[in-house]
Write a protein that holds these residues in place. Structure first.
Motif, mmCIF file in Angstrom:
data_model
loop_
_atom_site.group_PDB
_atom_site.id
_atom_site.type_symbol
_atom_site.label_atom_id
_atom_site.label_comp_id
_atom_site.label_asym_id
_atom_site.label_seq_id
_atom_site.Cartn_x
_atom_site.Cartn_y
_atom_site.Cartn_z
ATOM 1 N N CYS A 67 0.836 -1.195 0.000
ATOM 2 C CA CYS A 67 0.000 0.000 0.000
ATOM 3 C C CYS A 67 0.874 1.249 0.000
ATOM 4 O O CYS A 67 2.019 1.201 0.439
ATOM 5 C CB CYS A 67 -0.888 0.041 1.250
ATOM 6 S SG CYS A 67 -2.019 -1.350 1.422
ATOM 7 N N ILE A 68 0.300 2.353 -0.482
ATOM 8 C CA ILE A 68 0.950 3.652 -0.380
ATOM 9 C C ILE A 68 -0.065 4.638 0.188
ATOM 10 O O ILE A 68 -1.268 4.489 -0.017
ATOM 11 C CB ILE A 68 1.508 4.148 -1.738
ATOM 12 C CG1 ILE A 68 0.408 4.250 -2.782
ATOM 13 C CG2 ILE A 68 2.627 3.272 -2.232
ATOM 14 C CD1 ILE A 68 0.846 4.894 -4.081
ATOM 15 N N ALA A 69 0.423 5.624 0.898
ATOM 16 C CA ALA A 69 -0.463 6.632 1.478
ATOM 17 C C ALA A 69 -0.924 7.589 0.381
ATOM 18 O O ALA A 69 -0.115 8.075 -0.410
ATOM 19 C CB ALA A 69 0.269 7.408 2.571
ATOM 20 N N PHE A 111 -6.701 10.641 -14.365
ATOM 21 C CA PHE A 111 -7.535 9.572 -13.842
ATOM 22 C C PHE A 111 -7.781 9.850 -12.375
ATOM 23 O O PHE A 111 -7.272 10.810 -11.813
ATOM 24 C CB PHE A 111 -6.876 8.198 -14.040
ATOM 25 C CG PHE A 111 -5.471 8.108 -13.532
ATOM 26 C CD1 PHE A 111 -5.208 7.748 -12.229
ATOM 27 C CD2 PHE A 111 -4.404 8.389 -14.366
ATOM 28 C CE1 PHE A 111 -3.925 7.675 -11.760
ATOM 29 C CE2 PHE A 111 -3.109 8.316 -13.903
ATOM 30 C CZ PHE A 111 -2.862 7.952 -12.599
ATOM 31 N N TYR A 112 -8.596 9.004 -11.757
ATOM 32 C CA TYR A 112 -8.991 9.206 -10.372
ATOM 33 C C TYR A 112 -8.611 8.004 -9.522
ATOM 34 O O TYR A 112 -8.702 6.875 -9.974
ATOM 35 C CB TYR A 112 -10.507 9.413 -10.262
ATOM 36 C CG TYR A 112 -11.000 10.594 -11.041
ATOM 37 C CD1 TYR A 112 -10.940 11.865 -10.489
ATOM 38 C CD2 TYR A 112 -11.518 10.445 -12.313
ATOM 39 C CE1 TYR A 112 -11.389 12.971 -11.204
ATOM 40 C CE2 TYR A 112 -11.973 11.539 -13.031
ATOM 41 C CZ TYR A 112 -11.907 12.796 -12.466
ATOM 42 O OH TYR A 112 -12.338 13.877 -13.174
ATOM 43 N N LEU A 113 -8.189 8.286 -8.293
ATOM 44 C CA LEU A 113 -7.946 7.259 -7.289
ATOM 45 C C LEU A 113 -8.813 7.600 -6.093
ATOM 46 O O LEU A 113 -8.829 8.741 -5.646
ATOM 47 C CB LEU A 113 -6.483 7.272 -6.836
ATOM 48 C CG LEU A 113 -5.460 6.695 -7.793
ATOM 49 C CD1 LEU A 113 -4.058 7.038 -7.333
ATOM 50 C CD2 LEU A 113 -5.620 5.198 -7.879
ATOM 51 N N LYS A 114 -9.532 6.635 -5.589
ATOM 52 C CA LYS A 114 -10.361 6.866 -4.404
ATOM 53 C C LYS A 114 -9.762 6.064 -3.253
ATOM 54 O O LYS A 114 -9.884 4.842 -3.213
ATOM 55 C CB LYS A 114 -11.796 6.427 -4.672
ATOM 56 C CG LYS A 114 -12.715 6.678 -3.507
ATOM 57 C CD LYS A 114 -14.124 6.243 -3.842
ATOM 58 C CE LYS A 114 -15.032 6.425 -2.650
ATOM 59 N NZ LYS A 114 -16.364 5.911 -2.930
ATOM 60 N N PRO A 115 -9.064 6.750 -2.340
ATOM 61 C CA PRO A 115 -8.475 6.008 -1.221
ATOM 62 C C PRO A 115 -9.553 5.454 -0.303
ATOM 63 O O PRO A 115 -10.632 6.016 -0.192
ATOM 64 C CB PRO A 115 -7.625 7.058 -0.499
ATOM 65 C CG PRO A 115 -8.146 8.375 -0.938
ATOM 66 C CD PRO A 115 -8.807 8.176 -2.274
ATOM 67 N N ALA A 116 -9.228 4.359 0.348
ATOM 68 C CA ALA A 116 -10.159 3.757 1.311
ATOM 69 C C ALA A 116 -10.171 4.605 2.588
ATOM 70 O O ALA A 116 -9.430 5.583 2.712
ATOM 71 C CB ALA A 116 -9.721 2.325 1.617
ATOM 72 N N ALA A 123 -2.625 -2.434 -3.451
ATOM 73 C CA ALA A 123 -2.697 -3.382 -4.558
ATOM 74 C C ALA A 123 -3.656 -4.503 -4.174
ATOM 75 O O ALA A 123 -3.806 -4.823 -2.991
ATOM 76 C CB ALA A 123 -1.307 -3.940 -4.851
ATOM 77 N N ALA A 124 -4.312 -5.073 -5.155
ATOM 78 C CA ALA A 124 -5.269 -6.171 -4.989
ATOM 79 C C ALA A 124 -6.491 -5.753 -4.172
ATOM 80 O O ALA A 124 -7.247 -6.600 -3.726
ATOM 81 C CB ALA A 124 -4.604 -7.393 -4.367
ATOM 82 N N ARG A 125 -6.680 -4.443 -3.960
ATOM 83 C CA ARG A 125 -7.859 -3.960 -3.257
ATOM 84 C C ARG A 125 -8.472 -2.765 -3.981
ATOM 85 O O ARG A 125 -9.676 -2.706 -4.170
ATOM 86 C CB ARG A 125 -7.500 -3.553 -1.834
ATOM 87 C CG ARG A 125 -8.693 -3.014 -1.047
ATOM 88 C CD ARG A 125 -8.311 -2.465 0.300
ATOM 89 N NE ARG A 125 -7.761 -1.121 0.166
ATOM 90 C CZ ARG A 125 -7.377 -0.376 1.178
ATOM 91 N NH1 ARG A 125 -7.448 -0.850 2.414
ATOM 92 N NH2 ARG A 125 -6.904 0.834 0.985
ATOM 93 N N ASP A 126 -7.640 -1.809 -4.390
ATOM 94 C CA ASP A 126 -8.127 -0.554 -4.940
ATOM 95 C C ASP A 126 -7.994 -0.517 -6.455
ATOM 96 O O ASP A 126 -7.296 -1.338 -7.055
ATOM 97 C CB ASP A 126 -7.383 0.625 -4.313
ATOM 98 C CG ASP A 126 -7.682 0.748 -2.823
ATOM 99 O OD1 ASP A 126 -8.850 0.551 -2.449
ATOM 100 O OD2 ASP A 126 -6.757 1.030 -2.052
#
Length: 151
Positions: A67-69, A111-116, A123-126
Motif C-alpha cells: 500500500c501507499i499513502a 484519472f482518479y484514485l479513491k483512497p479507502a 494493490a489487490a484492493r483498490d
C-alpha cells in the motif's frame, strides 16, 4: 469548530421547500412539518497526469509496497499499456501494474484514485478510474529506481 451561522444558513435554504410542502413529514403535534437533513463527506483524489518520463532515464523495478499513502501522491504518468508510474513526495516512484492491460488510461488526460477509509491505496484492493469511466484494478506495486547508465 463549527461555524454558528451554518445551521441557520441551511435552514434558510431549506425552509422555503419545507413551507411549500414538497419535502417533510407532519409533526406529531400537528404544528407543521419537520425534516431531517443528513450530510455525508466523500473524498476523491484527482491525480494529474504528467508527461512521459525523460528518455535518458531507465527505471529498474524492485519489490514494491502493498500500500501507499494517498497523501504521498504528487503526480502520475502512464508509461505503457496497463502501467501507471506514481510520483510520490520526495521524488520517489512506484509503478502500479493494472489488470488486463487496461488501455483506456492511454487515451484520456488524467484519472482518479479513491483512497479507502484508512487513507491508503493498496494493490489487490483498490482501482484506478479513467476519466472515461473505465475501472482498472491495481494488481501490484513495484518500487522504481533509476538505473545508472552503462559506460
Amino acid at each position: 469548530m463549527r461555524h454558528p451561522l451554518i445551521p441557520a444558513t441551511l435552514l434558510a435554504l431549506v425552509a422555503p421547500v419545507l413551507l411549500a410542502g414538497e419535502v417533510g413529514i407532519d409533526a406529531p403535534d400537528g404544528g407543521g412539518q419537520i425534516a431531517t437533513m443528513t450530510f455525508h463527506e466523500r473524498i476523491i483524489v484527482r491525480v494529474p497526469r504528467l508527461g512521459p518520463p525523460p528518455p535518458q532515464v531507465t527505471w529498474k523495478e524492485k519489490r514494491g509496497p502493498k500500500c501507499i499513502a494517498a497523501s504521498d501522491l504528487a503526480g502520475a504518468l502512464v508509461s505503457g499499456p496497463g502501467v501507471v508510474d506514481l510520483v510520490l513526495v520526495g521524488n520517489r516512484r512506484v509503478r502500479a501494474k493494472l489488470d488486463n492491460s487496461c488501455e483506456p488510461l492511454d487515451f484520456y488526460s488524467g484519472f482518479y484514485l479513491k483512497p479507502a477509509a484508512d487513507g491508503q491505496i493498496c494493490a489487490a484492493r483498490d482501482s484506478i478510474r479513467a476519466r472515461s469511466g473505465a475501472l482498472c484494478e491495481i494488481d501490484t506495486f513495484k518500487t522504481l529506481k533509476a538505473a545508472l547508465p552503462k559506460r
